[in-house]
Scaffold this active site. Structure first.
Site, mmCIF file in Angstrom:
data_model
loop_
_atom_site.group_PDB
_atom_site.id
_atom_site.type_symbol
_atom_site.label_atom_id
_atom_site.label_comp_id
_atom_site.label_asym_id
_atom_site.label_seq_id
_atom_site.Cartn_x
_atom_site.Cartn_y
_atom_site.Cartn_z
ATOM 1 N N TYR A 256 0.836 -1.200 0.000
ATOM 2 C CA TYR A 256 0.000 0.000 0.000
ATOM 3 C C TYR A 256 0.873 1.254 0.000
ATOM 4 O O TYR A 256 0.704 2.157 -0.828
ATOM 5 C CB TYR A 256 -0.929 0.002 1.215
ATOM 6 C CG TYR A 256 -1.534 1.348 1.496
ATOM 7 C CD1 TYR A 256 -2.517 1.873 0.669
ATOM 8 C CD2 TYR A 256 -1.113 2.113 2.589
ATOM 9 C CE1 TYR A 256 -3.062 3.130 0.917
ATOM 10 C CE2 TYR A 256 -1.651 3.364 2.841
ATOM 11 C CZ TYR A 256 -2.623 3.863 2.003
ATOM 12 O OH TYR A 256 -3.156 5.098 2.245
ATOM 13 N N LYS B 99 -14.787 0.504 7.959
ATOM 14 C CA LYS B 99 -13.436 0.091 7.586
ATOM 15 C C LYS B 99 -12.960 -1.217 8.224
ATOM 16 O O LYS B 99 -11.848 -1.669 7.942
ATOM 17 C CB LYS B 99 -12.446 1.215 7.916
ATOM 18 C CG LYS B 99 -12.594 2.432 7.011
ATOM 19 C CD LYS B 99 -11.762 3.612 7.486
ATOM 20 C CE LYS B 99 -10.281 3.356 7.439
ATOM 21 N NZ LYS B 99 -9.748 3.244 6.069
#
Length: 323
Positions: free
Chosen positions: A143, A179
């Site tokens: 990421y 999330k």
């Protein structure tokens, strides 16, 4: 027209909230709602249209946006630091972002991009957002690497003179509820403390930090969108910027603040860190904020205890916890 990609997500929906607060409703929300609960972040918001991410990507690919766009706030990305599908991250976080940036540069629209403090890796090179440091960074996860690659591309192609790319540190606050494991520790702690009366934190794997003594730069999401609003008003301010408070605090400080906001005495237990996180865990992060301050940004960042108290009492404890 303002376009907010990832507009149903955490920081994106908070940006839609900020635009609404400033009287702006000419907003297109771009996202991929799928079966998630992100749609709840939009219930209280005012905007003119929702466009699925894939449809929007096709528009961008063909350079054919059906709006007169003033600005694109590009918060849309896979933000899971544990995501292991590198091809997906390259497509979603790098290629898509480059195409959108190019289109904004061609049309004169303001482009604000979400980078990440994950680009700093283990922090051994510090947390300076100057261009020289950026060239040497080694992220610990895919990421962070995908975000680093965009910033490097923008630097190499001379795009940083016309855009703002923001390295968000540890953001917390309302609208993060969808999330899952990527929610802030505050959000998780509120639930765990309410159910069990105790909060569990990872033991430290670093000899310089006690259990719970690992330090992060925690920033309230409302402060993040204040910075972005200022950048929208100041299109001549461009480059890569850190967005943190500039003041690292410990996980113990954070969790203690949650207990206090819930009017409880702190009870903290420490558990072993999962094997898959070892060697990929940042024990210390602290944004250097001189570059943004020198650019004239006047935003005053919320103290941790004040931000946690507002988040817990005004949002997490409310019947409707959303902005």
């Amino acid at each position: 027209m303002y376009i907010v990609t990832g507009g149903a997500g955490f920081i994106g929906s908070a940006m839609v909230w900020k635009l609404n607060e400033m009287g702006i409703e000419d907003i297109v929300v771009v996202d991929n709602l799928s079966t998630s609960e992100k749609w709840k972040n939009l219930v209280n918001r005012r905007y003119v249209d929702y466009v699925h991410r894939d449809t929007f990507m096709d528009m961008v690919l063909h350079g054919d946006l059906p709006w007169d766009v003033d600005a694109v706030v590009h918060m849309g990305a896979c933000s899971a630091t544990t995501e292991r599908d590198a091809d997906f991250l390259m497509e979603n976080n790098l290629r898509y972002s480059r195409m959108l940036c190019e289109l904004c540069m061609e049309t004169g629209a303001r482009f604000i991009n979400a980078s990440s403090a994950a680009t700093y890796g283990d922090g051994s090179l510090g947390f300076s957002d100057d261009d020289t440091t950026m060239l040497r960074l080694k992220p610990l996860n895919m990421y962070g690497y995908s975000k680093q690659l965009f910033d490097l591309w923008a630097y190499r192609e001379g795009r940083l003179d016309g855009i703002a790319s923001l390295k968000f540190f540890n953001v917390y606050g309302p609208n993060e509820y969808h999330k899952g494991d990527m929610r802030s520790v505050i959000c998780k702690a509120y639930a765990q403390i309410g159910q069990e009366g105790v909060m569990r934190l990872f033991r430290s794997c670093h000899p310089d930090y006690a259990d719970g003594g690992q330090m992060r730069d925690f920033i309230y999401v409302k402060d993040c969108v204040e910075v972005m609003w200022w950048l929208l008003q100041n299109p001549g301010v461009n480059g890569v910027f850190n967005v943190g408070t500039g003041k690292a605090r410990t996980w113990n400080d954070l969790v203690t603040a949650v207990f206090r906001a819930m009017d409880r005495e702190p009870v903290i237990e420490y558990i072993d860190m999962p094997e898959q996180l070892r060697g990929k865990y940042q024990s210390f992060t602290e944004a250097t904020m001189g570059k943004l301050r020198d650019a004239g940004c006047p935003v005053r960042f919320t103290e941790l205890e004040d931000g946690v108290t507002e988040y817990v009492r005004r949002y997490l404890a409310a019947a409707d916890p959303h902005l």
